[in-house]
Design a protein around this motif. Sequence first.
Motif, PDB file in Angstrom:
ATOM      1  N   SER A  39       0.837  -1.201   0.000  1.00 34.75           N
ATOM      2  CA  SER A  39       0.000   0.000   0.000  1.00 34.75           C
ATOM      3  C   SER A  39       0.868   1.245   0.000  1.00 34.75           C
ATOM      4  CB  SER A  39      -0.916   0.017   1.231  1.00 34.75           C
ATOM      5  OG  SER A  39      -1.804  -1.078   1.224  1.00 34.75           O
ATOM      6  N   ARG A  40       0.351   2.291  -0.605  1.00 34.49           N
ATOM      7  CA  ARG A  40       1.037   3.591  -0.622  1.00 34.49           C
ATOM      8  C   ARG A  40       0.408   4.447   0.476  1.00 34.49           C
ATOM      9  NH1 ARG A  40       0.855   1.704  -6.162  1.00 34.49           N
ATOM     10  NH2 ARG A  40      -1.400   2.025  -6.010  1.00 34.49           N
ATOM     11  N   ILE A  41       1.224   4.782   1.465  1.00 34.19           N
ATOM     12  CA  ILE A  41       0.714   5.320   2.722  1.00 34.19           C
ATOM     13  C   ILE A  41       1.358   6.661   3.035  1.00 34.19           C
ATOM     14  CG2 ILE A  41       0.425   4.842   5.193  1.00 34.19           C
ATOM     15  CD1 ILE A  41       1.099   1.842   4.364  1.00 34.19           C
ATOM     16  N   LEU A  42       0.539   7.605   3.465  1.00 35.60           N
ATOM     17  CA  LEU A  42       1.016   8.895   3.959  1.00 35.60           C
ATOM     18  C   LEU A  42       0.548   9.092   5.390  1.00 35.60           C
ATOM     19  CD1 LEU A  42       0.169  11.347   1.013  1.00 35.60           C
ATOM     20  CD2 LEU A  42       2.363  10.224   1.455  1.00 35.60           C
ATOM     21  N   VAL A  43       1.380   9.766   6.170  1.00 33.39           N
ATOM     22  CA  VAL A  43       0.950  10.299   7.457  1.00 33.39           C
ATOM     23  C   VAL A  43       0.865  11.812   7.285  1.00 33.39           C
ATOM     24  CG1 VAL A  43       1.501  10.585   9.893  1.00 33.39           C
ATOM     25  CG2 VAL A  43       2.031   8.416   8.736  1.00 33.39           C
ATOM     26  N   ASP A  44      -0.370  12.333   7.335  1.00 38.97           N
ATOM     27  CA  ASP A  44      -0.671  13.753   7.120  1.00 38.97           C
ATOM     28  C   ASP A  44      -0.420  14.165   5.663  1.00 38.97           C
ATOM     29  OD1 ASP A  44      -1.432  13.988   9.767  1.00 38.97           O
ATOM     30  OD2 ASP A  44       0.459  14.875  10.422  1.00 38.97           O
ATOM     31  N   THR A  45      -1.042  15.284   5.268  1.00 37.82           N
ATOM     32  CA  THR A  45      -0.900  15.738   3.875  1.00 37.82           C
ATOM     33  C   THR A  45      -0.443  17.186   3.753  1.00 37.82           C
ATOM     34  OG1 THR A  45      -3.248  16.393   3.676  1.00 37.82           O
ATOM     35  CG2 THR A  45      -2.667  14.120   3.067  1.00 37.82           C
ATOM     36  N   GLY A  46      -0.266  17.907   4.864  1.00 36.14           N
ATOM     37  CA  GLY A  46       0.350  19.227   4.816  1.00 36.14           C
ATOM     38  C   GLY A  46      -0.525  20.324   4.251  1.00 36.14           C
ATOM     39  N   GLU A  47       0.137  21.397   3.818  1.00 35.08           N
ATOM     40  CA  GLU A  47      -0.540  22.604   3.362  1.00 35.08           C
ATOM     41  C   GLU A  47      -0.831  22.558   1.863  1.00 35.08           C
ATOM     42  OE1 GLU A  47       0.814  26.179   6.271  1.00 35.08           O
ATOM     43  OE2 GLU A  47       2.198  25.700   4.656  1.00 35.08           O
TER      44      GLU A  47
END
Length: 250
Positions: free
Chosen positions: A45-53
């Motif tokens: 899976s392609r995973i991010l923690v938070d996405t920012g501004e």
Amino acid sequence: MSLYRIHPIVVGTKRFDKGMMTYQSGYGEPYIIPIYSWYLEGGNSRILVDTGEMQPIRSADREKDLGGRIYTFEDGLEKYGLKPEDIDIIIHTHLHNDHCENDYKCINARIYAHEKEMKHIHEPHPLDFRYLEDYIEDVHERGQMVIIDEDMEVLPGIRVVNTPVHTEGGLTVLVETRGGTAAITGFCVINENFEPPIQIKAMEMEVIPPGTAVNTYEAYDWMLKVRDMADILIPLHEPEFAKYDVVPGT
């Protein structure tokens, strides 16, 4: 179980008084923090923690102070051959606006957030103006939100723990890496919060709570718990990581 590499992507910055990070210390000292989206590389899976501004300020002076580049969300993902629509999972440390402004671009992602964050984003306390429900309305209406009320394993090698330090629904993300368990803190701190200068330690303080906390005494205790959970500590706004493509040790 998958092991992950953690890639810090700077997708925003803030300039303010350092005391916003360090409770009862650093007041009057100008400071810059990066706002990160963390790409967890590993598994299927392609995973991010938070996405920012959504629209980060990008300037030579800010990049010089950080020692690293500031990206738009799209440019930051492109480094890893990704587009917003490629993201499968987003995990939110919390839902203050600077941590979720690009969610709506990730049309195929499941988005994890604690139920207390959802409550506050819809009914913020007057003291907490950083919750803006506009940034999660689209994904909520599309049924992308996964609202949790307990600690859980998101995928093998990735767990979330509710750490009510900076916000009531803060989630610390525990990630298994080749260097051991890494903790991306669910609260807004820097290295100095976990490694206080000698004058703070002389006051018998092992850590410094964040400058803004739900309950400062409890924040202190939670920081000790998180410190002891992790082999690798990743304070959510530590500027040092802006210099790296991969968090050292992961």
